[in-house]
Design a protein around this motif. Structure first.
Motif, PDB file in Angstrom:
ATOM      1  N   ARG A  15       0.852  -1.258   0.059  1.00  0.00           N
ATOM      2  CA  ARG A  15      -0.004   0.125  -0.019  1.00  0.00           C
ATOM      3  C   ARG A  15       0.925   1.114   0.093  1.00  0.00           C
ATOM      4  O   ARG A  15       0.418   2.180  -0.449  1.00  0.00           O
ATOM      5  CB  ARG A  15      -0.952  -0.058   1.226  1.00  0.00           C
ATOM      6  N   VAL A  16       1.948   1.167   0.688  1.00  0.00           N
ATOM      7  CA  VAL A  16       2.907   2.190   0.690  1.00  0.00           C
ATOM      8  C   VAL A  16       3.449   2.744  -0.931  1.00  0.00           C
ATOM      9  O   VAL A  16       3.389   3.810  -1.287  1.00  0.00           O
ATOM     10  CB  VAL A  16       4.138   2.110   1.624  1.00  0.00           C
ATOM     11  N   VAL A  17       3.755   1.490  -1.461  1.00  0.00           N
ATOM     12  CA  VAL A  17       4.382   1.599  -2.813  1.00  0.00           C
ATOM     13  C   VAL A  17       3.125   2.387  -3.629  1.00  0.00           C
ATOM     14  O   VAL A  17       3.439   3.085  -4.364  1.00  0.00           O
ATOM     15  CB  VAL A  17       4.544   0.363  -3.293  1.00  0.00           C
ATOM     16  N   ALA A  18       1.898   1.716  -3.639  1.00  0.00           N
ATOM     17  CA  ALA A  18       0.785   2.240  -4.503  1.00  0.00           C
ATOM     18  C   ALA A  18       0.581   3.598  -4.282  1.00  0.00           C
ATOM     19  O   ALA A  18       0.253   4.423  -4.946  1.00  0.00           O
ATOM     20  CB  ALA A  18      -0.409   1.392  -4.119  1.00  0.00           C
ATOM     21  N   GLU A  19       0.484   4.084  -2.694  1.00  0.00           N
ATOM     22  CA  GLU A  19       0.410   5.446  -2.472  1.00  0.00           C
ATOM     23  C   GLU A  19       1.309   6.378  -3.109  1.00  0.00           C
ATOM     24  O   GLU A  19       1.108   7.342  -3.555  1.00  0.00           O
ATOM     25  CB  GLU A  19       0.357   5.535  -0.780  1.00  0.00           C
ATOM     26  N   ALA A  20       2.674   5.968  -2.574  1.00  0.00           N
ATOM     27  CA  ALA A  20       3.847   6.887  -3.556  1.00  0.00           C
ATOM     28  C   ALA A  20       3.626   6.966  -4.839  1.00  0.00           C
ATOM     29  O   ALA A  20       3.923   8.071  -5.484  1.00  0.00           O
ATOM     30  CB  ALA A  20       5.080   6.158  -3.002  1.00  0.00           C
ATOM     31  N   LEU A  21       3.483   5.751  -5.609  1.00  0.00           N
ATOM     32  CA  LEU A  21       3.244   5.886  -7.063  1.00  0.00           C
ATOM     33  C   LEU A  21       2.262   6.888  -7.478  1.00  0.00           C
ATOM     34  O   LEU A  21       2.307   7.625  -8.350  1.00  0.00           O
ATOM     35  CB  LEU A  21       3.048   4.486  -7.760  1.00  0.00           C
ATOM     36  N   GLY A 162      -8.940  -1.715   4.601  1.00  0.00           N
ATOM     37  CA  GLY A 162     -10.211  -0.974   4.391  1.00  0.00           C
ATOM     38  C   GLY A 162     -10.095   0.218   3.598  1.00  0.00           C
ATOM     39  O   GLY A 162      -9.439  -0.018   2.283  1.00  0.00           O
ATOM     40  N   GLU A 163     -10.777   1.094   3.815  1.00  0.00           N
ATOM     41  CA  GLU A 163     -10.824   2.340   2.907  1.00  0.00           C
ATOM     42  C   GLU A 163      -9.854   3.456   2.911  1.00  0.00           C
ATOM     43  O   GLU A 163      -9.328   3.678   4.005  1.00  0.00           O
ATOM     44  CB  GLU A 163     -12.219   3.011   2.975  1.00  0.00           C
ATOM     45  N   ARG A 164      -9.412   4.019   1.759  1.00  0.00           N
ATOM     46  CA  ARG A 164      -8.499   5.024   1.987  1.00  0.00           C
ATOM     47  C   ARG A 164      -9.180   6.442   1.983  1.00  0.00           C
ATOM     48  O   ARG A 164     -10.109   6.711   1.028  1.00  0.00           O
ATOM     49  CB  ARG A 164      -7.800   5.128   0.648  1.00  0.00           C
ATOM     50  N   THR A 165      -9.362   7.005   3.241  1.00  0.00           N
ATOM     51  CA  THR A 165     -10.259   8.318   3.486  1.00  0.00           C
ATOM     52  C   THR A 165      -9.396   9.522   3.262  1.00  0.00           C
ATOM     53  O   THR A 165      -9.857  10.554   2.991  1.00  0.00           O
ATOM     54  CB  THR A 165     -10.907   7.968   4.704  1.00  0.00           C
ATOM     55  N   GLY A 166      -7.975   9.420   3.732  1.00  0.00           N
ATOM     56  CA  GLY A 166      -7.280  10.485   3.762  1.00  0.00           C
ATOM     57  C   GLY A 166      -7.340  11.222   5.081  1.00  0.00           C
ATOM     58  O   GLY A 166      -6.661  12.194   5.298  1.00  0.00           O
ATOM     59  N   ARG A 167      -8.143  10.638   5.827  1.00  0.00           N
ATOM     60  CA  ARG A 167      -8.319  11.372   7.207  1.00  0.00           C
ATOM     61  C   ARG A 167      -7.871  10.608   8.350  1.00  0.00           C
ATOM     62  O   ARG A 167      -7.894   9.657   8.462  1.00  0.00           O
ATOM     63  CB  ARG A 167      -9.577  11.724   7.487  1.00  0.00           C
ATOM     64  N   SER A 183      -8.894   1.769  18.980  1.00  0.00           N
ATOM     65  CA  SER A 183      -7.788   2.466  18.579  1.00  0.00           C
ATOM     66  C   SER A 183      -7.596   1.786  17.174  1.00  0.00           C
ATOM     67  O   SER A 183      -7.080   0.574  17.170  1.00  0.00           O
ATOM     68  CB  SER A 183      -6.415   2.232  19.373  1.00  0.00           C
ATOM     69  N   THR A 184      -7.649   2.480  15.824  1.00  0.00           N
ATOM     70  CA  THR A 184      -7.665   1.758  14.686  1.00  0.00           C
ATOM     71  C   THR A 184      -7.338   2.775  13.594  1.00  0.00           C
ATOM     72  O   THR A 184      -7.496   3.875  13.660  1.00  0.00           O
ATOM     73  CB  THR A 184      -9.067   0.998  14.437  1.00  0.00           C
ATOM     74  N   ILE A 185      -7.039   2.006  12.478  1.00  0.00           N
ATOM     75  CA  ILE A 185      -6.708   2.955  11.278  1.00  0.00           C
ATOM     76  C   ILE A 185      -6.678   1.658  10.223  1.00  0.00           C
ATOM     77  O   ILE A 185      -6.260   0.528  10.527  1.00  0.00           O
ATOM     78  CB  ILE A 185      -5.510   3.734  11.197  1.00  0.00           C
ATOM     79  N   SER A 186      -7.076   2.304   8.875  1.00  0.00           N
ATOM     80  CA  SER A 186      -7.051   1.033   7.751  1.00  0.00           C
ATOM     81  C   SER A 186      -5.565   1.161   7.548  1.00  0.00           C
ATOM     82  O   SER A 186      -4.736   2.191   7.305  1.00  0.00           O
ATOM     83  CB  SER A 186      -7.977   1.496   6.648  1.00  0.00           C
ATOM     84  N   LEU A 187      -5.076  -0.111   6.827  1.00  0.00           N
ATOM     85  CA  LEU A 187      -3.747  -0.134   6.085  1.00  0.00           C
ATOM     86  C   LEU A 187      -3.713   1.248   5.027  1.00  0.00           C
ATOM     87  O   LEU A 187      -2.468   1.657   5.009  1.00  0.00           O
ATOM     88  CB  LEU A 187      -3.278  -1.438   5.282  1.00  0.00           C
TER      89      LEU A 187
END
Length: 212
Positions: A15-21, A162-167, A183-187
């Motif tokens: 997911r880091v690779v995808a976000e960076a690209l 989960g979902e990418r919300t950006g928040r 205490s949670t967040i999506s990948l």
């Protein structure tokens, strides 16, 4: 920005690779054995290497602006996190490239007791305690490092697809929980937080945490 990602085929790393690209960065994805990757990493340059080998870290990081390490060991090999942290810092002392290290939540303080959650079964079950202890030791190594340019990200207690919300919210040494005590967040949003820190560093030689 040229970004080198260790653990690029893992749940976080992919997911880091995808976000960076997606943000237009040039990404080098480092894998121990590229031939064993089930899904391709399109648009990324693939290199073979090991985050636990300081020589690999130094050689591969040359020419990059940032190294992101998102490695996760197999069950029974939890101490590999400590070995990798030592090697990453050693290798990057030589090249001066900045490190963003995805660690663990175990060393964060519970908001109600102030004690590290590694010993709090509300957040760290016995099944996960061994890797939580290794992550505590991993963070301790970073805290003693005064030469390499590192940042340590502690995720919340629950991290899942989960979902990418950006928040998200950002904190320091205390576990972030919502009004329901979760205490949670999506990948996906963890990757967003990582790339936000990559692009606008706010935690040089420090730890931060994120959560919804």
């Amino acid at each position: 920005m040229r970004i080198l990602v260790f653990g690029a085929a893992g749940n976080i790393g992919r997911r880091v690779v995808a976000e960076a690209l997606q943000r237009g960065h040039e990404v080098t994805a480092v894998l121990r054995d590229p031939t064993r990757v089930a899904e391709p990493l399109p648009a990324a340059t693939i290199r073979s290497g090991n985050a636990a080998n300081a020589g690999d870290v130094a050689e591969l990081s040359v020419g990059h602006d940032l190294v992101i390490s998102a490695t996760r060991p197999a069950p029974g090999s939890e101490r590999d996190l400590v070995t990798a942290a030592e090697a990453l810092l050693e290798g990057l002392r030589l090249t001066g490239v900045r490190l963003l290290l995805v660690g663990g939540a175990g060393s964060l303080a519970a908001p109600d007791t102030g004690r590290a959650i590694v010993d709090d079964e509300r957040y760290v079950s016995p099944a996960w305690r061994e890797i939580a202890v290794a992550c505590c030791d991993q963070y301790a190594i970073c805290r003693t490092e005064t030469h390499a340019d590192w940042t340590y990200l502690s995720p919340p207690a629950l991290l899942q697809p989960g979902e990418r919300t950006g928040r998200y919210r950002t904190g320091g040494d205390e576990l972030l929980v919502n009004t329901a005590g979760t205490s949670t967040i999506s990948l996906e949003d963890l990757a967003v937080a990582l790339l936000d820190e990559a692009e606008e560093p706010k935690h040089r030689r420090a730890r931060f945490t994120v959560a919804y």
